[in-house]
Design a protein around this motif. Structure first.
Motif, PDB file in Angstrom:
ATOM      1  N   LYS A 117       0.835  -1.193   0.000  1.00  0.00           N
ATOM      2  CA  LYS A 117       0.000   0.000   0.000  1.00  0.00           C
ATOM      3  C   LYS A 117       0.873   1.249   0.000  1.00  0.00           C
ATOM      4  O   LYS A 117       1.792   1.383   0.802  1.00  0.00           O
ATOM      5  CB  LYS A 117      -0.913  -0.007   1.226  1.00  0.00           C
ATOM      6  N   GLY A 118       0.567   2.182  -0.929  1.00  0.00           N
ATOM      7  CA  GLY A 118       1.307   3.430  -1.036  1.00  0.00           C
ATOM      8  C   GLY A 118       2.561   3.343  -1.882  1.00  0.00           C
ATOM      9  O   GLY A 118       3.252   4.364  -2.051  1.00  0.00           O
ATOM     10  N   GLN A 119       2.868   2.179  -2.426  1.00  0.00           N
ATOM     11  CA  GLN A 119       4.084   2.033  -3.236  1.00  0.00           C
ATOM     12  C   GLN A 119       3.937   2.781  -4.552  1.00  0.00           C
ATOM     13  O   GLN A 119       2.933   2.641  -5.250  1.00  0.00           O
ATOM     14  CB  GLN A 119       4.363   0.556  -3.495  1.00  0.00           C
ATOM     15  N   PRO A 120       4.922   3.611  -4.958  1.00  0.00           N
ATOM     16  CA  PRO A 120       4.837   4.321  -6.243  1.00  0.00           C
ATOM     17  C   PRO A 120       4.887   3.347  -7.409  1.00  0.00           C
ATOM     18  O   PRO A 120       5.635   2.366  -7.381  1.00  0.00           O
ATOM     19  CB  PRO A 120       6.067   5.231  -6.225  1.00  0.00           C
ATOM     20  N   ASP A 250       0.222  16.227  -6.225  1.00  0.00           N
ATOM     21  CA  ASP A 250       0.879  15.001  -5.766  1.00  0.00           C
ATOM     22  C   ASP A 250       0.308  13.762  -6.448  1.00  0.00           C
ATOM     23  O   ASP A 250       0.972  12.722  -6.508  1.00  0.00           O
ATOM     24  CB  ASP A 250       0.714  14.876  -4.247  1.00  0.00           C
ATOM     25  N   ASN A 253       2.082  11.594  -8.987  1.00  0.00           N
ATOM     26  CA  ASN A 253       2.887  10.447  -8.572  1.00  0.00           C
ATOM     27  C   ASN A 253       1.927   9.305  -8.235  1.00  0.00           C
ATOM     28  O   ASN A 253       1.322   9.283  -7.161  1.00  0.00           O
ATOM     29  CB  ASN A 253       3.743  10.807  -7.352  1.00  0.00           C
ATOM     30  N   ARG A 255       0.381   5.976  -7.009  1.00  0.00           N
ATOM     31  CA  ARG A 255       0.733   5.044  -5.942  1.00  0.00           C
ATOM     32  C   ARG A 255      -0.343   3.963  -5.829  1.00  0.00           C
ATOM     33  O   ARG A 255      -1.492   4.155  -6.256  1.00  0.00           O
ATOM     34  CB  ARG A 255       0.876   5.782  -4.610  1.00  0.00           C
ATOM     35  N   PRO A 257      -3.160   2.165  -4.111  1.00  0.00           N
ATOM     36  CA  PRO A 257      -4.073   2.510  -3.010  1.00  0.00           C
ATOM     37  C   PRO A 257      -4.197   1.410  -1.969  1.00  0.00           C
ATOM     38  O   PRO A 257      -4.503   1.683  -0.813  1.00  0.00           O
ATOM     39  CB  PRO A 257      -5.408   2.751  -3.725  1.00  0.00           C
ATOM     40  N   VAL A 258      -4.002   0.138  -2.377  1.00  0.00           N
ATOM     41  CA  VAL A 258      -4.066  -0.993  -1.445  1.00  0.00           C
ATOM     42  C   VAL A 258      -2.959  -1.970  -1.812  1.00  0.00           C
ATOM     43  O   VAL A 258      -2.340  -1.871  -2.876  1.00  0.00           O
ATOM     44  CB  VAL A 258      -5.445  -1.711  -1.508  1.00  0.00           C
TER      45      VAL A 258
END
Length: 441
Positions: A117-120, A250, A253, A255, A257-258
């Motif tokens: 989660k949150g990985q670009p 932002d 970029n 990312r 979400p899960v």
């Protein structure tokens, strides 16, 4: 000897014999006219009877028995289930869309990657959005500074009003002390009446001035409180707008979400993405559900919570119905099932799995095999074959539950009777059938 003499010596020729004396008229015997007419009538009657016997009757059709499937009504146990061909899909799917359009600058992961989660996953650029965000930020900061100046001005006004109230109170106290000193002296005649009247007027004025100053301060405070509340709300709104602008910036970029497995991700560096364009999706890892289409006949009998048995990997697994979509398309409605307990190992997205959905407990019943006749009659009637197998007649029946193998008989048929269960195409409008044997039709 001369020719003449020879002719004379020949005997005279006999005259032809006539049979007129031997011939006699033979009279022919004829049937009476009435007998001839009667015989004709009988022959026509026999021909008509034969034609009536051999010709197809109204509402009757001859058909070869080999073309039909005939089954026997039996008493047995009705297993109330329906077979399902299910499709494996991820339990949770989250779609990734481009919140803001832009040009793809970097692609950081590949399709099929397991993401946190949150990985670009990619970076976009949008010069217009960046400039507009900076301009919005400058505008917001300027408005916030203006509001802070107004707050300072309001604070100064509040201080000035407070000072005015204090000054009015001090003046009133001085006028009151002057009045208190002169009042007893004026009664004794030591203070002139005009001077005492001026002192009294001054005291009255100071009292009224203090009341006016206090009223003005109260009014100003009310207005100031309203202005401050409005300004603070405006400041919060501007701050929210600025945060949204920064969030949109932002959002370039991209990312995850899960957490899950990335799929459908095929963007390339230099590609232009439109706002809201689908980029890919993230599927829940190791957790799946099943989707299946069910015949609309069972729409009223399938319920949430019913269980299904699934054979996968050489073992039986259980699943339960979690969602029902009642919209019917192409004669089917859709349902979703989730596994109860551990899932079968090795399931792949898109894989098909066979399942048996149980609708109710097994029960004794009179049964006939399921067949294509049901689509032609809706279960309202059937063709029942005669014991000798040479004919069949239409009979009204009442059928109940239906499974893939058999149909429950509620009324109209008895065990041992034989029923045509193959499709009734071509003779569904008939009342009776002549079942011919062999190749005769």
């Amino acid at each position: 000897m001369s020719v003449l003499q020879m002719a004379q010596d020949r005997p005279a020729a006999r005259a032809p014999v006539s049979g007129s004396g031997m011939d006699r008229v033979v009279e022919r015997k004829r049937l009476p006219r009435a007998a001839v007419i009667g015989g004709g009538v009988i022959a026509l009657a026999l021909a008509a009877l034969l034609f009536w016997w051999l010709a197809p009757r109204a509402g009757t059709q001859s058909i070869a028995a080999e073309r039909l499937t005939i089954a026997t009504v039996q008493r047995g146990t009705f297993d109330d289930y329906i077979p399902l061909r299910t499709r494996v899909t991820p339990l949770l799917t989250v779609y990734i869309d481009a919140i803001e359009g832009g040009r793809v600058e970097q692609v950081l992961v590949e399709d099929g990657t397991m993401l946190a989660k949150g990985q670009p996953i990619a970076i976009l650029s949008n010069a217009e959005l960046q400039l507009s965000t900076l301009a919005r930020q400058t505008e917001v900061e300027q408005q916030i500074n203006n509001m802070r100046s107004q707050e300072l001005s309001l604070a100064q006004t509040r201080v000035a009003n407070q000072r005015s109230v204090l000054e009015a109170q001090l003046a009133l106290e001085k006028a009151q002390r002057q009045f208190d000193r002169e009042a007893p002296l004026a009664r004794k005649g030591f203070v002139a009446g005009r001077q005492f009247a001026d002192t009294e007027d001054q005291l009255r004025y100071e009292r009224q001035r203090l009341a006016v100053v206090r009223q003005g301060r109260s009014t100003d405070e009310q207005l100031q409180r309203g202005q401050l509340a409005q300004q603070r709300a405006s400041t919060a709104s501007l701050q929210t707008g600025l945060e949204l602008a920064r969030a949109n910036l932002d959002a370039l970029n991209l990312r995850a979400p899960v957490a899950g497995q990335l799929s459908g991700f095929s963007i390339q560096v230099g590609q232009s993405m439109q706002r809201g364009e689908r980029i890919g999706q993230i599927d829940s890892p190791g957790r799946n559900k099943l989707q299946a289409g069910v015949d609309e006949f069972f729409l009223g009998r399938v319920e949430v919570g019913q269980t299904a048995r699934i054979e996968a990997g050489g073992r039986d697994h259980r699943a339960r119905v979690t969602k029902i979509f009642p919209q019917v398309q192409n004669g089917q409605f859709q349902i979703e099932l989730q596994f109860v307990g551990a899932e079968p190992a090795g399931l792949q997205r898109g894989q098909t799995v066979q399942a048996r959905l149980t609708l109710s407990d097994p029960a004794p019943a009179v049964l006939i095999p399921n067949g294509g006749f049901y689509n032609d009659t809706g279960g309202a009637w059937v063709f029942v074959a005669a014991p000798d197998g040479r004919s069949a007649v239409k009979r009204q029946v009442r059928l109940g539950r239906r499974s893939a193998d058999s149909i429950e008989v509620l009324d109209g048929l008895s065990p041992g009777e034989r029923v045509i269960i193959s499709p009734y195409t071509g003779f569904a409008d008939k009342d009776a059938l002549d079942l011919t044997q062999g190749k005769d039709v």
